[in-house]
Design an enzyme around this catalytic site. Structure first.
Site, short mmCIF file in Angstrom:
data_model
loop_
_atom_site.label_atom_id
_atom_site.label_comp_id
_atom_site.label_asym_id
_atom_site.label_seq_id
_atom_site.Cartn_x
_atom_site.Cartn_y
_atom_site.Cartn_z
N ALA A 18 59.06 53.34 32.66
CA ALA A 18 60.25 52.96 33.40
C ALA A 18 60.66 54.04 34.41
O ALA A 18 60.04 55.11 34.48
CB ALA A 18 61.39 52.67 32.43
N HIS A 19 61.72 53.74 35.15
CA HIS A 19 62.15 54.65 36.21
C HIS A 19 62.61 56.00 35.70
O HIS A 19 63.23 56.10 34.65
CB HIS A 19 63.24 54.05 37.10
CG HIS A 19 64.38 53.37 36.42
ND1 HIS A 19 65.41 52.80 37.11
CD2 HIS A 19 64.65 53.16 35.12
CE1 HIS A 19 66.25 52.27 36.26
NE2 HIS A 19 65.82 52.47 35.06
N ASN A 20 62.26 57.03 36.46
CA ASN A 20 62.68 58.41 36.20
C ASN A 20 62.10 59.01 34.92
O ASN A 20 62.53 60.08 34.48
CB ASN A 20 64.21 58.52 36.18
CG ASN A 20 64.82 58.27 37.55
OD1 ASN A 20 65.11 57.13 37.91
ND2 ASN A 20 64.97 59.30 38.34
N GLN A 32 66.46 50.95 44.17
CA GLN A 32 65.60 51.97 43.59
C GLN A 32 64.84 52.61 44.75
O GLN A 32 63.90 52.04 45.27
CB GLN A 32 64.64 51.33 42.59
CG GLN A 32 65.35 50.51 41.50
CD GLN A 32 66.06 51.36 40.46
OE1 GLN A 32 65.51 52.33 39.95
NE2 GLN A 32 67.31 51.01 40.16
#
Lengths: 347, 347, 347
Positions: free
Chosen positions: B240-242, B199
């Site tokens: 969470a991511h993005n 990541q």
């Protein structure tokens, strides 16, 4: 840390049956025990393990009649379970028996520190802070200005307490808990942005409370968010501003209690439950895990479940039907057809 | 910190009625106030408290007509509520007005630190970090390599920000929040194990955002997880991511937003809600507490509830029937019997 | 950190098509890339971006046939997606390649530290702690007495690990996670208060596990809470005392697993799910987000949903009917009337 069977027998006021010099240096369940372990047998269902255990010493009930030979040294007491609890507690007390002030730490000159304390390295004791006697503050802990911590209290590593909060005696707060962060208060404006409402109250945690790891308890907007004496909060719980939790209430992990809710005494709340703001929960209420409480509960000592929550028994009944809903719908549709036929016939 | 009624009157441009030398050193609700307190009365429903309060000074509306004698010194203003907010904010600003660099702290030689900052003891300012002017970094805070923090921002004790993340101006991040941890990305392999997907993106938190205690915001796999300006996140939230959250969106405690979800502007999300990954939520949407949003919401400014979520009104209607399901099933079974009888008759 | 197309081509064993001296210093998605970026194209659906991207270097599949001119230098490989993963990992390894012991930190004289480690400032390495080779301990981390950490493991900033816990090799634990806090065990007494049950077990985290930010894993009452090898836990998860999680199980954010639950291998659990204590979940089970698992799952590799959970397909069917409940009730009431009429006719 090691003890002989004799020492443990004296601690528990028990009778020794076997080698009093047998040495133990750890505690273990009777079925998992390795040599050097102290174990116990309280439930007769597990008696078989007594004859095969590798434990060096086993605490048993006075009235247990042996049916096979035992290798371990036995210590006979009135109640093996509670005797073992005494040993557990003794063990834990020795394990956690730290004192002294480790360097480097930050103690503001205006802070008042009691006697016989432990202050771990990298802890921050801000201006005006008071720390009572026998209190343990583990490393990397932060106490902001004017925080007051009582006697015999333990703050594990990395606890953060914002200014003006008050922690009682014999309280345990686990790592990562945040006490006194700002309540979530914002006033909407005409252009869609929000103005922060300053949160100037505090949090009061009374005597004998225990707060779990990474739990967050927000300071009151004004006045105090109150965690009464004997309350036990598990990990990752959210307590919003101006909440009051009554004495001896127990809350399981990941539950959230919204702003200004008042929880009565001796309430039991399961995990992942949610309680909306500005309501009251009557004393002795029992709230199932994952429930959502949307309005006040006024009747005492009732059980609730579901989201939105209803009395436990009626939630159970509805759940059963929910799982039959597809068949139920099918049946209704069939009945509808039959009725249409019947109607044709009768008309 | 203490003020006279005169000083407060000048701050608020109010008229003093009583002793201008009356001293206050704390703020309190009118019903709880003790001597030395400043309080306010805005809602006429609480007028009774004005005549019995122990507050030393009370802020009231210009147009309030007294019906009984009052002991406190009064400060009359156009709008008592907003005047009190001004006092709250002033009080808070003074409380939190720390500057200077406490020792020991770790500031890498390549870090750039602005003017008039506060950096608390045991804070870690890594290589290449930039910290703006008037920014406050409380103790035990960690800023990894190349983190960039704007002006007038406050990071409370124990905030952790991973490398390359960017924090705007006038942002508040509460204790224990973790910004920029790895997104939860793993590729399954044939043998049942998982390979980690690196990541390498970052998190961007724009101006005027506020992030609650112990909230976690993961870095993007590539690109950025974006918290837009004016967003307010409560405690213990998972981003969470993005994920991208639009301007002025407000999210209550313990809600989780899964990877790559795009939340519009001015959305309001209640506590403990869950939003699945890779969907969009239209601007102005309102999502009830404990909802589960399983697919995109394209229509703006609608209210949703339930898990899986449906329009709020239809969720309410279904909930009512759910609680009647056992009786409903009983009724259907009775109808079935009657129909069977009728059928026999008609056949 | 910058690389030439040539260097990347060598790393990936690829063929260069364009300027081998093209320099990149960041990674980006093909549609977002700016000059100086390395990107990739794996999915033919995004081929259009290849012809308009500003990336300096793009990794593509060997078999891609260009239909328009491309500005970027191309690196052709067998599998562009997995080649890019290699680059990502390489990039991340370089980013996180810290070594050395920063001051001030606290390392007890009885601690054993391996070779080639990183220990960040303000970290606390307690008495009897063992840290393996190549392990990275970021700043503000706390390892209590006798904690054992393996080789090649990363503990990000602010991780807290209580005494006696054991962390394997190649484990990653993210910021704010608390490992080994006391299990939530209290014995009620006759007067409504609770006695704490001492929690003297530990937590074992096996090799290749990853633990998310602010997740909490409680120590066992006795024995061990076990996170088996290859388990991936997301952020803000609660793992209670004596839980055992089987190898390669993956759990999404904000899920809670209650005391003594045994989760099998290769289970997948969605976010915000809850699992009650003392039950077993068969290997290969898949549990939907927000589910509540109230009893053991004995059949392997099945999908579950709802609270209380039922097989996924039947939950889906019930959900559909729930949303039609108000109409269904209406229909039943109409049928009831018709039947009453019919009955009158037939009688």
């Amino acid at each position: 840390m090691q003890f002989t069977a004799l020492e443990i027998g004296l601690l528990l006021n028990g009778t020794i049956d076997g080698d009093p010099k047998a040495i133990v240096n750890q505690l273990a369940k009777i079925e998992d025990a390795t040599p050097g372990s102290l174990s116990f047998l309280a439930n007769p269902r597990y008696e078989q393990y007594l004859y095969s255990t590798h434990a060096s010493v086993v605490i048993i009930n006075n009235d247990l009649v042996l049916t096979e030979p035992v290798n371990a040294t036995l210590i006979r007491v009135d109640n093996a379970y509670s005797a073992f609890s005494v040993v557990l507690e003794k063990y834990n007390t020795v394990k956690l028996n730290k004192t002294g002030i480790e360097q480097p730490c930050f103690i503001h000159e205006s802070a008042q520190i009691g006697e016989n304390v432990y202050i771990g390295a990298f802890s921050y004791i801000g201006p005006g802070v008071k720390v009572g006697n026998n209190t343990k503050i583990y490393p990397n802990t932060y106490l902001a200005d004017n925080v007051c911590v009582g006697n015999d209290t333990t703050l594990f590593a990395g606890v953060k307490i914002y200014f003006d909060c008050i922690i009682g005696n014999n309280v345990i707060i686990h790592s990562g808990a945040v006490i006194g962060g700002d309540g979530f208060g914002f006033a909407p404006t005409a252009d869609g942005t929000y103005n922060k409402v300053s949160q100037i109250g505090n949090v009061i945690i009374e005597d004998n409370a225990e707060i779990g790891a990474n739990t967050t308890i927000d300071r009151a907007t004004m006045g105090s968010t109150i965690i009464s004496h004997g309350v036990k909060l598990d990990n990752l719980i959210q307590i919003a501003h101006n909440v009051e939790i009554g004495a001896n209430t127990v809350v399981a992990s990941q539950t959230g209690i919204s702003g200004s809710a008042k929880i009565g005494e001796n309430v039991i709340i399961g995990g992942q439950a949610g309680i909306v703001g500005h309501i009251s929960i009557a004393k002795g209420s029992q709230i199932q895990a994952q429930s959502g409480i949307g309005r006040s509960i006024t009747e005492e000592s009732k059980k609730w479940a579901g989201s939105p929550a209803v009395p436990y028994a009626s939630n159970m009944r509805s759940q059963v039907v929910i799982n039959r809903l597809p068949e139920l719908e099918k049946k209704i549709n069939e009945l509808e057809k039959i009725i249409a036929e019947l109607r044709n016939i009768s008309i």
